[in-house]
Design an enzyme around this catalytic site. Sequence first.
Site, PDB file in Angstrom:
ATOM      1  N   GLN A 189      -5.564  -6.795  19.066  1.00 58.02           N
ATOM      2  CA  GLN A 189      -6.685  -5.984  19.538  1.00 58.02           C
ATOM      3  C   GLN A 189      -7.499  -5.438  18.367  1.00 58.02           C
ATOM      4  O   GLN A 189      -8.734  -5.478  18.378  1.00 58.02           O
ATOM      5  CB  GLN A 189      -6.155  -4.836  20.404  1.00 58.02           C
ATOM      6  CG  GLN A 189      -7.216  -4.125  21.203  1.00 58.02           C
ATOM      7  CD  GLN A 189      -6.629  -3.077  22.131  1.00 58.02           C
ATOM      8  OE1 GLN A 189      -5.547  -2.557  21.889  1.00 58.02           O
ATOM      9  NE2 GLN A 189      -7.339  -2.753  23.195  1.00 58.02           N
ATOM     10  N   HIS A 193     -11.533  -7.031  17.273  1.00 58.66           N
ATOM     11  CA  HIS A 193     -12.679  -6.180  17.582  1.00 58.66           C
ATOM     12  C   HIS A 193     -13.622  -5.970  16.415  1.00 58.66           C
ATOM     13  O   HIS A 193     -14.503  -5.111  16.460  1.00 58.66           O
ATOM     14  CB  HIS A 193     -12.208  -4.859  18.190  1.00 58.66           C
ATOM     15  CG  HIS A 193     -11.901  -5.003  19.637  1.00 58.66           C
ATOM     16  ND1 HIS A 193     -10.754  -5.624  20.082  1.00 58.66           N
ATOM     17  CD2 HIS A 193     -12.609  -4.688  20.753  1.00 58.66           C
ATOM     18  CE1 HIS A 193     -10.758  -5.652  21.396  1.00 58.66           C
ATOM     19  NE2 HIS A 193     -11.875  -5.101  21.828  1.00 58.66           N
ATOM     20  N   LEU A 370     -11.420 -15.787  26.571  1.00 60.53           N
ATOM     21  CA  LEU A 370     -10.016 -16.217  26.611  1.00 60.53           C
ATOM     22  C   LEU A 370      -9.097 -15.255  25.873  1.00 60.53           C
ATOM     23  O   LEU A 370      -7.884 -15.268  26.074  1.00 60.53           O
ATOM     24  CB  LEU A 370      -9.864 -17.644  26.087  1.00 60.53           C
ATOM     25  CG  LEU A 370     -10.049 -17.968  24.603  1.00 60.53           C
ATOM     26  CD1 LEU A 370      -8.792 -17.675  23.795  1.00 60.53           C
ATOM     27  CD2 LEU A 370     -10.415 -19.446  24.434  1.00 60.53           C
ATOM     28  N   TYR A 371      -9.690 -14.408  25.013  1.00 63.55           N
ATOM     29  CA  TYR A 371      -8.878 -13.465  24.238  1.00 63.55           C
ATOM     30  C   TYR A 371      -8.583 -12.176  25.009  1.00 63.55           C
ATOM     31  O   TYR A 371      -8.046 -11.225  24.448  1.00 63.55           O
ATOM     32  CB  TYR A 371      -9.572 -13.112  22.920  1.00 63.55           C
ATOM     33  CG  TYR A 371      -8.703 -13.323  21.696  1.00 63.55           C
ATOM     34  CD1 TYR A 371      -7.593 -12.521  21.446  1.00 63.55           C
ATOM     35  CD2 TYR A 371      -8.988 -14.337  20.783  1.00 63.55           C
ATOM     36  CE1 TYR A 371      -6.800 -12.713  20.331  1.00 63.55           C
ATOM     37  CE2 TYR A 371      -8.197 -14.536  19.655  1.00 63.55           C
ATOM     38  CZ  TYR A 371      -7.104 -13.716  19.440  1.00 63.55           C
ATOM     39  OH  TYR A 371      -6.319 -13.910  18.336  1.00 63.55           O
ATOM     40  N   HIS A 374      -4.802  -8.899  28.340  1.00 64.12           N
ATOM     41  CA  HIS A 374      -4.297  -7.627  28.858  1.00 64.12           C
ATOM     42  C   HIS A 374      -2.872  -7.691  29.393  1.00 64.12           C
ATOM     43  O   HIS A 374      -2.189  -6.656  29.411  1.00 64.12           O
ATOM     44  CB  HIS A 374      -5.271  -7.091  29.910  1.00 64.12           C
ATOM     45  CG  HIS A 374      -6.626  -6.814  29.333  1.00 64.12           C
ATOM     46  ND1 HIS A 374      -7.718  -7.622  29.561  1.00 64.12           N
ATOM     47  CD2 HIS A 374      -7.057  -5.851  28.477  1.00 64.12           C
ATOM     48  CE1 HIS A 374      -8.755  -7.161  28.894  1.00 64.12           C
ATOM     49  NE2 HIS A 374      -8.389  -6.089  28.232  1.00 64.12           N
ATOM     50  N   GLY A 512      -8.165 -22.017  22.282  1.00 62.08           N
ATOM     51  CA  GLY A 512      -8.195 -20.898  21.348  1.00 62.08           C
ATOM     52  C   GLY A 512      -7.998 -21.294  19.903  1.00 62.08           C
ATOM     53  O   GLY A 512      -8.659 -20.751  19.002  1.00 62.08           O
ATOM     54  N   SER A 516     -10.227 -20.236  16.579  1.00 59.22           N
ATOM     55  CA  SER A 516      -9.571 -19.347  15.622  1.00 59.22           C
ATOM     56  C   SER A 516      -9.575 -19.927  14.216  1.00 59.22           C
ATOM     57  O   SER A 516     -10.008 -19.273  13.258  1.00 59.22           O
ATOM     58  CB  SER A 516      -8.134 -19.074  16.084  1.00 59.22           C
ATOM     59  OG  SER A 516      -7.465 -18.248  15.165  1.00 59.22           O
TER      60      SER A 516
END
Length: 604
Positions: A189, A193, A370-371, A374, A512, A516
């Site tokens: 997280q 961000h 896709l990230y 949660h 992903g 990445s």
Amino acid sequence: MLFRAVLLCAALGLSQAANPCCSNPCQNRGECMSTGFDQYKCDCTRTGFYGENCTTPEFLTRIKLLLKPTPNTVHYILTHFKGVWNIVNNIPFLRSLIMKYVLTSRSYLIDSPPTYNVHYGYKSWEAFSNLSYYTRALPPVADDCPTPMGVKGNKELPDSKEVLEKVLLRREFIPDPQGSNMMFAFFAQHFTHQFFKTDHKRGPGFTRGLGHGVDLNHIYGETLDRQHKLRLFKDGKLKYQVIGGEVYPPTVKDTQVEMIYPPHIPENLQFAVGQEVFGLVPGLMMYATIWLREHNRVCDILKQEHPEWGDEQLFQTSRLILIGETIKIVIEDYVQHLSGYHFKLKFDPELLFNQQFQYQNRIASEFNTLYHWHPLLPDTFNIEDQEYSFKQFLYNNSILLEHGLTQFVESFTRQIAGRVAGGRNVPIAVQAVAKASIDQSREMKYQSLNEYRKRFSLKPYTSFEELTGEKEMAAELKALYSDIDVMELYPALLVEKPRPDAIFGETMVELGAPFSLKGLMGNPICSPQYWKPSTFGGEVGFKIINTASIQSLICNNVKGCPFTSFNVQDPQPTKTATINASASHSRLDDINPTVLIKRRSTEL
């Protein structure tokens, strides 16, 4: 007169006909272009295929397809035969060769320069040059298509709340069989961000993260004004305060930096850092504090090595070193853990120096979507012998001060996170964010799951049972969507059957990983012009990067050098974990403070 009327009707009919590209006729990354109102042409240039719909492989392509193993086969090989991989890992030439293949094969799947965005489903200068847009891996479904997914399915998608409740919401906490812990969850997280910063004032297709990659604006601030407010302007350092003999971020009052806190939070607990939303939970502030300490530590090392340098050069060089540390930790610790590979991944920019590779990056909205992991979140957060609910945890930096970073690291290293794939593991407390992810995907007109699978060289699913690997959720999905070719990307990623003993399913990994690795290795510091000791203040700075790990980051900045990793040592659910989220106190109405950030960042 009658003839004119017939012509007029025919013209109106043509003008209202569906875009011929709505059916996605072009395969294998061929590009569809309408020619008139009811005809199309597929551009198969450099796809390795030819024919009307780019479906016939060229000779070399046919050979490659015959020899190429499936992604699941590759995954099986890399996650088994540990003895063989131990040998490979100790042969530098062989390890480098395999790592080069991993990087090039993944990065090839990402368009560079960028191609589309939410408003442009065709190549345009605006889509290339306007950094305020997220780019797109696939163009949006055209506005004149008869259904949300092109031509298949009903004219309306199922109610997003119904999708959420039937297949996504947690019944009971499902731990990650791969053993991911809360150190991993909060690292993910915190790290993401810096580039997932949706500009909700303009819409979900726009971003405020104009660096589009690892620039550490979540530490230093997105703007020069914010950066200057956070800087000490002495010895290259960032502002800080000392509490109980330990370094913590400065306050909002002391820096005049905008942060998002509810009005009832005391001034002394309103810490100021690069990302304005990081006051949300102490787990994010923990990492913000660690990186603040690391920056100032590196400044001290450079100051000793270069007493002739001024504040600006010390600051800028320290930032480059921290970018390098971040990329190394992400590849060799974070991605290594996620992959489950016995092959040891390696951060070595020189592997790509003789390859065709562009040192630029643009964040894609699909990567952002896709990230949204949660399901990683537990029902409660366990620190030392105390258990905190979502309500108690939110905007509560006092917990960080009460327990201290050492106990935070030790506790989060022990606490297991949730499994992301497999369905029904989104916590009740964040259901509004999950619903927003579905709604925003629709607003951005994402193509279907199967179109994304084809885009990333995966076979499309033929049934809902093949997607989920079971019958109950498959039946729910069939009732909701009717056709597997109408299945939406985001819900599909969360209900997809996980790979054996893994946190994710096939699609999450295969979509992903290219985003990445391209984003990490496309960073300017990985280019031949930058990747040299002098960029980082000499061999001392270069060594800081090349020896970085999550453990060294903690040891250098947290009292007592507590052991840490991104997985629990015994991947079993913790004893204090709440069993049933739907019956627990973590209801949505318990966490009203999150209303403050809903308009700012649904990524959280």
